[in-house]
Design a protein around this motif. Structure first.
Motif, PDB file in Angstrom:
ATOM      1  N   PRO A  13      -3.056  -4.867 -13.730  1.00 49.18           N
ATOM      2  CA  PRO A  13      -4.048  -5.036 -12.659  1.00 49.18           C
ATOM      3  C   PRO A  13      -4.794  -6.357 -12.702  1.00 49.18           C
ATOM      4  CG  PRO A  13      -4.818  -3.457 -14.302  1.00 49.18           C
ATOM      5  CD  PRO A  13      -3.385  -3.733 -14.614  1.00 49.18           C
ATOM      6  N   TRP A  14      -4.694  -7.094 -13.809  1.00 50.64           N
ATOM      7  CA  TRP A  14      -5.406  -8.366 -13.912  1.00 50.64           C
ATOM      8  C   TRP A  14      -4.907  -9.380 -12.875  1.00 50.64           C
ATOM      9  CZ3 TRP A  14      -2.374 -12.613 -14.844  1.00 50.64           C
ATOM     10  CH2 TRP A  14      -1.123 -12.380 -15.412  1.00 50.64           C
ATOM     11  N   THR A  15      -3.679  -9.206 -12.369  1.00 51.59           N
ATOM     12  CA  THR A  15      -3.180 -10.163 -11.375  1.00 51.59           C
ATOM     13  C   THR A  15      -3.977 -10.091 -10.074  1.00 51.59           C
ATOM     14  OG1 THR A  15      -1.513  -8.573 -10.615  1.00 51.59           O
ATOM     15  CG2 THR A  15      -0.831 -10.170 -12.291  1.00 51.59           C
ATOM     16  N   LEU A  16      -4.672  -8.990  -9.856  1.00 50.12           N
ATOM     17  CA  LEU A  16      -5.519  -8.905  -8.663  1.00 50.12           C
ATOM     18  C   LEU A  16      -6.589  -9.992  -8.669  1.00 50.12           C
ATOM     19  CD1 LEU A  16      -5.978  -5.043  -8.323  1.00 50.12           C
ATOM     20  CD2 LEU A  16      -4.912  -6.560  -6.635  1.00 50.12           C
ATOM     21  N   GLY A  17      -6.950 -10.445  -9.862  1.00 50.32           N
ATOM     22  CA  GLY A  17      -7.930 -11.520  -9.959  1.00 50.32           C
ATOM     23  C   GLY A  17      -7.461 -12.789  -9.280  1.00 50.32           C
ATOM     24  N   GLY A  45      -1.538  -7.899  -5.463  1.00 50.21           N
ATOM     25  CA  GLY A  45      -1.560  -6.445  -5.499  1.00 50.21           C
ATOM     26  C   GLY A  45      -0.184  -5.858  -5.727  1.00 50.21           C
ATOM     27  N   ALA A  46       0.834  -6.477  -5.134  1.00 47.02           N
ATOM     28  CA  ALA A  46       2.203  -5.979  -5.288  1.00 47.02           C
ATOM     29  C   ALA A  46       2.698  -6.136  -6.725  1.00 47.02           C
ATOM     30  CB  ALA A  46       3.135  -6.719  -4.327  1.00 47.02           C
ATOM     31  N   VAL A  59       0.835  -1.203   0.000  1.00 43.67           N
ATOM     32  CA  VAL A  59       0.000   0.000   0.000  1.00 43.67           C
ATOM     33  C   VAL A  59       0.869   1.253   0.000  1.00 43.67           C
ATOM     34  CG1 VAL A  59      -1.646   1.339   1.362  1.00 43.67           C
ATOM     35  CG2 VAL A  59      -1.975  -1.113   1.062  1.00 43.67           C
ATOM     36  N   ALA A  60       1.914   1.262   0.824  1.00 43.32           N
ATOM     37  CA  ALA A  60       2.814   2.418   0.849  1.00 43.32           C
ATOM     38  C   ALA A  60       3.491   2.604  -0.508  1.00 43.32           C
ATOM     39  CB  ALA A  60       3.858   2.239   1.948  1.00 43.32           C
ATOM     40  N   GLY A 108      -5.657 -12.966  -6.488  1.00 45.54           N
ATOM     41  CA  GLY A 108      -5.888 -12.827  -5.060  1.00 45.54           C
ATOM     42  C   GLY A 108      -7.347 -12.724  -4.684  1.00 45.54           C
ATOM     43  N   LEU A 109      -8.170 -12.163  -5.584  1.00 46.61           N
ATOM     44  CA  LEU A 109      -9.582 -11.959  -5.265  1.00 46.61           C
ATOM     45  C   LEU A 109     -10.427 -13.213  -5.476  1.00 46.61           C
ATOM     46  CD1 LEU A 109     -10.097  -8.410  -6.805  1.00 46.61           C
ATOM     47  CD2 LEU A 109     -10.025  -9.001  -4.372  1.00 46.61           C
TER      48      LEU A 109
END
Length: 249
Positions: free
Chosen positions: A156-160, A148-149, A90-91, A162-163
């Motif tokens: 951004p597709w890699t967020l899929g 997310g990292a 996040v940072a 984790g989600l």
């Protein structure tokens, strides 16, 4: 005995939360000394990490009585590491540069410790459904944080990746059959282990972006296949149960 056990559980989760706050603050301040505004970046980072360690603490404290086994303590250490990864992610997003190397080291340690807590539980005779859920939730948090990292470099597709775990849990609220336990399968364990490994590979400095993206893409497809197969199997088991109960009615 229950009172002492509960007090020890409270101490364990308090130590874990304190360890994260100390380590997370130090890591973020060290990695982003010139973040602007630094206090806002640090607050958001610590909030993200606190969500991870808070969920782990709640898992221990809501047991009746509250109980923290030796294996749970190993998992709490993993949760602290995942929380630190979340804070750095996040940072990094707020500062415009995610420290992939540091996150890869912390994430790899958390990933390797996943092989320890189960063995400790079996060795000490303290394996339980609650401990298994804590372990699985920590795994899910690790994959979400790593996805997310890597989003900044792979897309951004890699967020899929984790989600997907959380989407499966959410679907269980509307489809009770998805909350039923699944028969253990080695393929599911292998695919589950491949997710963080692929994302960690993408975060290691010096790894060609094409290789990291390819590993993440394979992980995404394998995870989709695994969850899809689990949904089909759980629905089949539900139909079989209904067919068994119907003649008796």
């Amino acid at each position: 005995m229950d009172s002492r056990t509960a007090q020890r559980a409270v101490v364990d989760v308090t130590v874990a939360m304190g360890a994260f706050l100390a380590a997370g603050t130090w890591l973020c301040v060290t990695a982003f000394p010139h973040a602007a505004p630094q206090h806002l970046t640090l607050a958001a980072a610590l909030a993200a990490g606190s969500g991870v360690i808070g969920c782990a603490a709640a898992s221990v404290l809501r047991r009746d009585p509250p109980l923290c086994t030796p294996a749970d303590r190993v998992t709490l250490i993993r949760a602290v590491l995942v929380a630190c990864c979340a804070a750095l992610t996040v940072a990094g997003v707020m500062a415009g540069s995610v420290p992939g190397g540091i996150i890869a080291v912390l994430g790899t340690t958390a990933f390797l410790l996943d092989a320890v807590d189960g063995r400790v539980a079996r060795f000490t005779g303290t394996a339980s459904a609650a401990g298994s859920r804590l372990d699985t939730d920590t795994d899910g948090a690790l994959v979400l944080v790593l996805s997310g990292a890597t989003a900044g470099t792979t897309g951004p597709w890699t967020l899929g990746i984790g989600l997907m775990y959380y989407a499966f849990l959410a679907a269980g609220w509307f489809r009770p059959s998805l909350r039923e336990p699944l028969p253990p399968k080695m393929a599911r364990k292998v695919i589950g282990a491949f997710q963080p490994a692929a994302l960690l590979l993408a975060l290691i400095p010096g790894v060609p972006p094409a290789l990291g993206m390819s590993a993440a893409a394979v992980a995404f497809m394998l995870l989709g296949f695994s969850f899809g197969r689990d949904v089909v199997e759980l629905e089949r088991l539900r139909r079989d149960d209904l067919a068994t109960v119907a003649p008796r009615a």
